[in-house]
Design an enzyme around this catalytic site. Structure first.
Site, PDB file in Angstrom:
ATOM      1  N   GLU B 335     -22.443 121.309 -32.832  1.00 38.09           N
ATOM      2  CA  GLU B 335     -21.994 119.919 -32.984  1.00 38.09           C
ATOM      3  C   GLU B 335     -20.617 119.745 -32.354  1.00 38.09           C
ATOM      4  O   GLU B 335     -19.750 119.081 -32.919  1.00 38.09           O
ATOM      5  CB  GLU B 335     -21.950 119.514 -34.463  1.00 38.09           C
ATOM      6  CG  GLU B 335     -23.291 119.639 -35.150  1.00 38.09           C
ATOM      7  CD  GLU B 335     -23.306 118.998 -36.525  1.00 38.09           C
ATOM      8  OE1 GLU B 335     -24.062 118.048 -36.723  1.00 38.09           O
ATOM      9  OE2 GLU B 335     -22.541 119.454 -37.406  1.00 38.09           O
ATOM     10  N   CYS B 419     -23.679 111.526 -42.560  1.00 34.49           N
ATOM     11  CA  CYS B 419     -22.231 111.385 -42.425  1.00 34.49           C
ATOM     12  C   CYS B 419     -21.847 110.191 -41.563  1.00 34.49           C
ATOM     13  O   CYS B 419     -20.823 109.556 -41.797  1.00 34.49           O
ATOM     14  CB  CYS B 419     -21.616 112.657 -41.845  1.00 34.49           C
ATOM     15  SG  CYS B 419     -22.383 113.203 -40.311  1.00 34.49           S
TER      16      CYS B 419
END
Lengths: 654, 654
Positions: B335, B419
């Site tokens: 990520e 998120c």
């Protein structure tokens, strides 16, 4: 490449062309070097790596069964490189033995190797001991998962393994005269025939991984037993019929047919009966093996319904789903096809085995007569996407053959799924069988290069010898040798890539267009021992462009010369490969490089490159980069990654 | 974009600029529409989705603990779309509550929502009940994995969750005046301060996922308690020190420190002390949160050693590792970041949260004074790679923000790791805080658009009101309102993308170069109630080119106008996007499209396309495709995939 879109064959359907045996063809030149690498290194390496991977333990009934099943994905913790430390067993290892035996067999024609022959004999002895009284033979189901035989044809490679052992048996018999493995496999084939078929009491099954179809044809041909051809035909005919065997088989073992990792039976080309198929789908190697087997059956049974389906499938592959390298199957997820015109370069799977299997299929499409539609693609796969899978010295391998790399795709010593090394090994070592087609009254020359074929035509013996530096030079000299004058047809291929060819027989120019059909010249005359043929194929460096539906190649150009597709490697170019732009008008020079990569012709051109030196630090700006002059130097794609690791790409910006 | 390479700030280091509170800024126009979508839809959706995902059960001490730990990767069998059927718990769900509370809080300024407020109050009550007597609070470690608190800071988001709850508490207190969550989080922060620090008996730990640093600064500022700033400084200073806390912590729980999924502590920017770091590495969101926290500490403690490190990191991000959309972190594997100039378009991860967090960091870099070096990038991320993550109606989300899609990347209702939705929600709803910077004797205008800010400067109240159709039009009218004439400095940003700006105060032209520094005009004068300012920013459509070291953008061009980056979508273009080629000389027209995508300006140009219609069937040939005329029509990147699914690309062939 005009050959890709040539019309279907118009040769008479009653003429069957068969390949010569390995023993009939002597090879030198380009392919001679490749065969030498296989015969002197690869063949031994295959056996040694199998032993290192503890594949002997799986087949040897005199040692305790390894008995440990390690999930496939856990085999190689460090990626593709086989570490040697991992002990495992595999359901498909009989097939790797089969192909290793086959490679060894063909290699024995090239180079005597008593030690390897002795080792192979020992392996065959093990299979002999392993075989059950009823003829059944599978190291996996006898030693690792006993009691489960014939319960999961969909996933477990049981008949696939049998097929490769049959091919190995046929080749080893032909090379050594030793019948032991051939007899073993005949017994197994007889057992399979007892188990499978449409007759009452038999299973209507077929293998999830095609292979046994084409193997049974070989077995039928070498033994003269038509029953094996008929069993092969059964497997072809039954595939994809309803009710679906894989559904029924799953339910019989208490499983839900829907619980299938690959979701669709397209994966194994069993989504519908083969004569209804018109798209190349699923796992690429399986597809090619099936089509090769279908082509065999079409030829042996003069089955036009199969031939029609095959021509549709051929169109689909070659006009929508084939890399310019002759690679196929872009996706790693299914090791196969995705959607039309989806040909990513950097993530191309393009398994070595798939290109090898395309050569198998294409060569069988030539069984009904010479046709450049098939021979051109066979040659394309041979010189590019297949032999790219083998290092020049014959010791290291590619599984995937991408058309673009950032330097981290490198040849490995062995693979967790070692299907490709023996596949490319056996193909190279038997290259002579693809070079010619022999019919009752004709001989076809499909591939050029230094070689000699000994054959019988119209009941008499003849020899055709080629002298050529092909693929580096398009000049081919041929001589005919016969005991006495002999009439037969000689078919000479004029490759689709060739813009201009000249032909002379005994110094007399032949009017080529007048004798050209389906991409072959036919010379039908009485030949005598002193006849000479001279074929000159113009071999300019040329540019290739992809159909604009291929999004990944938009605005790009590939370079080729003769049958060889080129690539640029970082080691030969001073600018980053992505920054190179080949102007449309740039002249491409071909240069002999006898000391490079075993002796190749390189291509070079004056190009331009986006200049990085004066761009500065900013990441984006409102004006494009300046351009500077830069030489582009390209080498044959098949030879890439034989020097230091680095970036590579086939498709250049234009 | 010249702003990217502007020099570091030369503003006096002793001037601290702080953002206004949400309450001080009224927003209309472009951002007004975005806030309305969040306040009227997203804020409620966030709560509802949390409830559907059974996140209430995890925090509610009055219901039995769900107690079932489902591996992260198994959460969403159908991909990213959250099915609602999967019951699970997550160690990071306190953080999603924190951001959901924060979004709700900011939304309450825009639109009264008693029902949502009541629901949030109930959530806060649950956290209140959950909190232990010593102040500790973590639904994961209290209800799912009791007994393991503070044993794995590296992987388990314990302090990260505390940070987001703190941010939620601060925002909710500011919006509603309700102190309950603020008091809860002060008690927890006090407990954390008892646990962590360099003093004897304390753990020298810090969180694997940064966040608490910047949250503690907010807590310190709102409570006036310097101890929270000092705790934040401790976390920043301790990070990456040797002996490495994550090593010691792993050994303490009986684990091998080397047994770490992400292999390197670069993943969490703890590979070395923060002042020694000069490359943006690892997980992109973690990196941005850390740098934002460092910038806060640099400002609060006037720490030049941190500022120097931040400027190096800023350079590294903006000159080598930032997408033209303000997206960052190309790789899904970590990520985060890979290698310099590696900016793949179709596989870009470019998480919404990462661009949001870049806005956080950039805004904090403006704390030492106005500088377009930071404000330009903040604006770039705001108008492009961050709000692309939220559908125009505020109901659907992107996690990844690729710059090229084949039509299968579509907005989802919810995510297994949710998120991004509350992160983009809280950013949009608090956009006013990024638009201005307030100092003792100055006010800086960082972002243009319809808005009004009420502030105090040199001890007196003043109001600055902007009227503008920005970002669609570069004309900005400003009025000042003061009770009596008042001297202060007004800093007006001249965006780096703007080729020509004109400024007039009360109708009198200002000599712009004379008052321009660091990309800002400074007007230092006595202002009175009737003063008007007119700023005209030329806003031509423009082309952007990437540094030629970015291989994925070689030969490509992106279109932009003002701060808005454009893309082409299949729905607007008749030719396949990969076949479109924009000639270098083509004029790019900007057109108002009030009914399209909520009202945007589109860009269009006469281009050419590779013609597919007359190519025929062949896959490769020796001549390039013909070209035909084709219109290119581009829409703002942030608004893509709000209509039917289809191909999209930012970088066009030129």
């Amino acid at each position: 490449m005009p050959g890709f879109s040539a019309a279907p064959s118009n040769a008479p359907a009653n003429t069957t062309f068969r390949p010569p045996s390995v023993a009939q063809v002597e090879i030198a030149g380009f392919w001679g070097d490749r065969i030498d690498a296989v015969a002197s290194r690869t063949a031994d390496i295959l056996y040694d790596r199998c032993v290192e991977a503890r594949m002997l333990e799986q087949i040897d009934p005199d040692v305790p069964s390894p008995g440990v099943v390690i999930p496939f994905h856990s085999m190689s913790p460090t990626g593709n490189e086989f570490t040697g430390a991992t002990v495992t067993t595999q359901m498909f290892w009989d097939s790797d033995w089969g192909k290793t035996i086959e490679t060894a067999a063909y290699s024995l024609y090239r180079r005597r190797n008593d030690e390897l022959e002795r080792k192979i004999d020992a392996v065959i002895d093990m299979f002999g001991k392993l075989q059950q009284a009823d003829g059944y033979l599978s190291s996996w189901y006898q030693r690792i998962q006993p009691g489960l035989r014939w319960t999961n044809l969909r996933d477990c490679h049981e008949l696939y393994c049998a097929g490769h052992l049959i091919e190995g048996a046929v080749a080893y018999f032909q090379a050594t005269g030793k019948r032991k493995l051939l007899d073993i496999m005949c017994r197994f084939a007889d057992h399979i025939a007892d188990m499978f078929g449409t007759e009452p009491g038999k299973r209507k099954g077929y293998c999830g991984h095609e292979e046994i179809e084409l193997a049974l044809v070989k077995l039928g041909r070498v033994t003269g037993q038509r029953k094996y051809l008929e069993l092969a035909r059964y497997f072809v005919d039954q595939r994809g019929q309803q009710p679906h065997y894989f559904d029924e088989e799953a339910r019989a073992r208490g499983a839900d047919p829907k619980d299938y990792h690959f979701k669709t039976y397209e994966y194994s080309q069993s989504h519908k009966p083969v004569r209804e198929q018109d798209k190349v789908v699923g796992h690429a190697v399986r597809a090619m093996y099936l089509y090769a087997g279908m082509a065999d059956i079409a030829a042996e049974f003069a089955d036009d319904s199969l031939r029609v389906a095959l021509e549709r499938l051929w169109d689909d592959l070659t006009t929508k789903n084939l890399y310019v390298t002759g690679g196929l199957g872009p996706s790693a997820a299914n090791e196969g096809f995705t959607s039309d015109y989806d040909l990513p370069n950097d993530t191309a799977y393009a398994e070595t085995c798939a290109s090898v299997a395309l050569v198998f299929w294409a060569s069988r499409m030539l069984g009904v007569g010479p046709n450049a539609r098939y021979a051109d693609v066979m040659e394309q796969a041979l010189y590019n996407g297949s032999i790219s899978g083998l290092s020049l010295d014959g010791s290291r391998f590619f599984y995937e053959n991408p058309l673009e790399s950032r330097g981290r795709h490198n040849r490995w010593k062995w693979h967790r799924c070692p299907c490709c090394p023996p596949n490319i090994g056996r193909m190279v070592a038997s290259i002579g069988t693809y070079a010619y087609g022999l019919a009752e009254d004709a001989v076809a020359v499909h591939l050029y290069g230094d070689s000699t074929v000994r054959f019988e035509v119209n009941g008499q013996k003849a020899v055709l010898a080629q002298t050529s530096r092909y693929p580096w030079d398009g000049a081919v000299s041929m001589t005919i040798d016969t005991e006495r004058p002999l009439r037969f047809k000689l078919h000479l291929r004029v490759p689709g890539w060739c813009p201009r060819a000249q032909l002379a027989v005994n110094g007399e120019t032949v009017d080529l267009p007048a004798v050209l059909a389906d991409g072959y010249v036919t010379l039908d005359r009485e030949w005598k021992a002193t006849d000479t043929i001279r074929l000159d194929l113009d071999m300019p460096a040329r540019r290739l462009y992809a159909n604009p539906r291929v999004r990944q190649d938009a605005g790009r150009v590939a370079l080729a010369r003769g049958p060889v597709i080129y690539c640029v490697e970082e080691v030969d170019n001073s600018e980053p490969l992505h920054s190179l732009v080949l102007p449309p008008a740039a002249t491409i020079e071909a240069t002999e490089a006898p000391d490079l990569l075993g002796g190749v012709v390189t291509l070079s051109a004056q190009a331009v490159a986006d200049r990085t030196s004066d761009w500065g630090d900013s990441l984006y700006r409102n004006t494009p980069p300046d351009r500077e002059r830069a030489m582009v130097r390209a080498v044959p794609y098949f030879a890439w990654d034989n020097r230091q690791p680095g970036d590579m790409r086939v498709w250049l910006r234009e």
